[in-house]
Structure formats: C-alpha cells, structure tokens
Scaffold this motif. Structure first.
Motif, short mmCIF file in Angstrom:
data_model
loop_
_atom_site.label_atom_id
_atom_site.label_comp_id
_atom_site.label_asym_id
_atom_site.label_seq_id
_atom_site.Cartn_x
_atom_site.Cartn_y
_atom_site.Cartn_z
N UNK A 1 0.82 -1.21 0.00
CA UNK A 1 0.00 0.00 0.00
C UNK A 1 0.85 1.26 0.00
N UNK A 2 2.12 1.13 0.39
CA UNK A 2 3.01 2.29 0.44
C UNK A 2 3.98 2.34 -0.74
N UNK A 3 3.82 1.40 -1.69
CA UNK A 3 4.72 1.35 -2.84
C UNK A 3 4.03 1.90 -4.08
N UNK A 4 4.70 2.83 -4.76
CA UNK A 4 4.17 3.39 -6.01
C UNK A 4 4.98 2.82 -7.17
N UNK A 5 4.30 2.01 -7.99
CA UNK A 5 4.99 1.33 -9.09
C UNK A 5 5.48 2.32 -10.14
N UNK B 1 8.73 4.50 -2.35
CA UNK B 1 7.83 4.34 -1.20
C UNK B 1 7.23 5.68 -0.82
N UNK B 2 6.08 5.62 -0.17
CA UNK B 2 5.48 6.84 0.36
C UNK B 2 6.43 7.46 1.38
N UNK B 3 6.34 8.78 1.53
CA UNK B 3 7.23 9.50 2.44
C UNK B 3 7.17 8.91 3.84
N UNK B 4 8.33 8.62 4.40
CA UNK B 4 8.41 8.10 5.76
C UNK B 4 8.06 6.63 5.88
N UNK B 5 7.83 5.94 4.77
CA UNK B 5 7.45 4.54 4.81
C UNK B 5 8.57 3.67 4.23
#
Length: 306
Positions: free
Chosen positions: A90-94, A99-103
């Motif tokens: 859920x925190x990974x942008x393909x 990764x989402x900030x701080x994740x």
C-alpha cells in the motif's frame, strides 16, 4: 492432522507455509513462483539461532536478499511475517518505483522481485520471553533500486503481448495443481526449474507429431494433447487430469473398470513436492502438447496417493 495435534506452531511454519503466501503475492503481479531451497533455509536457521538470545531486528549482512520479522509473545507464524511484509504494498508506487514519504516497502519489493527464484526461511522463539524472530533469505537477492520497475514491467508486458503465454506461466500450473491438492488436504507443490527444463526438452521432441507418448524418464509425468483450433492452456491440461477423480475410489485405491485415473493420483500424490511443466504448439496444425514432470514421482503400485 497429526503434526498439528503434536505441535501447532510447527504445523503453521512449514516450508509450504512460507511458500504459499509468497507465491500468492507474486502471482498477483504476474511474477513466477519461488521454490524452497534447503541451502537458504540452512543459512536462515543459522542466523535465526544467533538472534535467539535477543530477538534483535538486525540484518545478517549475508549474500542473500533478506526479510526479517519480530513479534512479541510466542504465537507468531510464517503467514504473519509474510503478510506484514506484503502489507507494505500500500506504500509502494509502481510508477515512480518509490515508497510513500516516511514509509518502507523493501520487504514487499523483495517478495515480488522477479529475478528471485528460491527462498529459505527460519523461525525461533527467543529466550526470556523476548518474542519470535523470523527470517527469509532470497536468491538471487532483490531490491536493486534502478531495476525494479523494469523487471516487473517486463513481466506485465509479456502477459499483455502474448495472452496464451500469460495463461501458461509457472504459477498457472502450480496454482491449478495446488487447488486440487488442497481439496484433499495435501500440501502444495512448488516450481522446479530442473523439472521445467526436462519437461521442455521432451515437449520439444514431440513438437513434430504431438503424440501422447511418455518420455520414460526418471520423474512422475502427466501428458496432455489438445487438437488444433483452440489455444489450450495450463488450466485445460490440469483440469483434464483432475477430471479422472470421478473414476477413482480411494477406499480400494483403484479406478473404475475400463477407466484411468493415474493422472489424477499423480496430481495429489502426497510425496511429490515439486513440478515443472512445458507446452508446445505442434507443427502442421497438429495441436498442443503439454507435459508436467513430478518429483518425487508418484503412482507406486499398492500405495495410496495420500
């Protein structure tokens, strides 16, 4: 059932308990399945034993890819660790491969790393009520930052360019087999590149005639032929073999008169742990030939499959 009665935690932390959730996550993005490696298992166990005194979330620094997990108490199992790592999706942008900030999402990307083909995991309950430490090792290792988007994109692009290929991936064979095995309480099989190579070599020999003739090799074997005019897939072959179940009587361990059921019993043969399959479209409009190889082989006379 006996294992579960004797040691519930052990029954939930077998090799298959690690493989199944890994391969479910990989299948969701069109990546081939991983198989179990006793070499990686041994490495993971050695390091887990080093952490038994403190349960510290500290990486081993070894040559393999690595995911680690800690949970307080003593009931944590294989699925808990893999589900936690997979939850990073859920925190990974393909699109940006970030990764989402701080994740963090490196545990997830290691699970779905296309080039990784084998895993080995270990679990220890740490001393002094310090919790549970779980480690999975991966080979080849993943998370080479510049490559991830390319590797996953290749898998997706291949499926888009060739629909029939997308229905004949290792996971298509493994999933179809494991659904049948699960229905009778038998553990799943995993993919073997050794068996795949053997199956492909023999399928190539049949490309000229599509003859339903066994290879006579050292492995268990199911073969399938489908006439020209349909794009026969992995699922078609496995479903054809599975359909023999109606002619198999477990009590007497026999087939109905005039019927065969050896393809079905090989699918559910409990001692078989790995498979490798291949498919060819035969020359001169002769149809499709599919073969699956099994190790250890099944169908020993006088033995029940499970």
């Amino acid at each position: 059932m006996a294992a579960a009665m004797v040691n519930p935690s052990q029954a939930q932390n077998s090799a298959q308990d690690y493989l199944s959730p890994h391969n479910s996550v990989r299948a969701a993005v069109g990546v081939g399945a991983v198989s179990w490696s006793t070499r990686l298992q041994s490495y993971a166990q050695t390091y887990a034993n080093q952490r038994i005194g403190d349960c510290k979330l500290q990486h081993s620094g070894g040559p393999y890819g690595e995911n680690i997990f800690w949970g307080s108490g003593s009931g944590w199992k294989a699925a808990d660790a893999v589900n936690l790592w997979a939850g990073e999706k859920s925190d990974y942008d393909y699109g940006s491969n970030s990764c989402a900030a701080g994740k963090q999402c490196g545990h997830y990307t290691q699970i779905v790393w296309r080039a990784t083909t084998s895993i080995g995991c270990a679990r220890v309950v740490c001393n002094n009520n310090a919790g549970v430490f779980i480690i999975c090792s991966y080979d080849p290792p993943g998370n080479f930052a510049p490559k991830l988007a390319i590797l996953l994109a290749l898998a997706t692009a291949a499926a888009m360019m060739n629909p029939s290929q997308a229905q004949n991936l290792p996971q298509d064979y493994v999933s179809a087999h494991n659904r049948v095995r699960a229905a009778v309480g038998v553990a799943g099989v995993s993919w073997s590149t050794t068996l795949q190579a053997y199956a492909q070599s023999y399928a190539n020999q049949r490309i000229g005639d599509c003859r339903l003739q066994h290879s006579g090799g050292p492995y268990g074997e199911n073969i399938f032929w489908g006439s020209a005019g349909k794009d026969w897939t992995a699922a078609d072959a496995v479903n054809s073999w599975f359909s023999e179940k109606q002619d198999y009587d477990y009590g007497s361990n026999t087939c109905s008169a005039g019927k065969q059921c050896g393809h079905y019993t090989q699918i559910v043969w409990r001692a078989s742990t790995t498979i490798g399959c291949a498919r060819v479209v035969c020359n001169n409009n002769r149809g499709v030939f599919i073969i699956c190889s099994y190790d250890p082989r099944g169908n020993f006379v006088g033995q029940k499959p499970y």
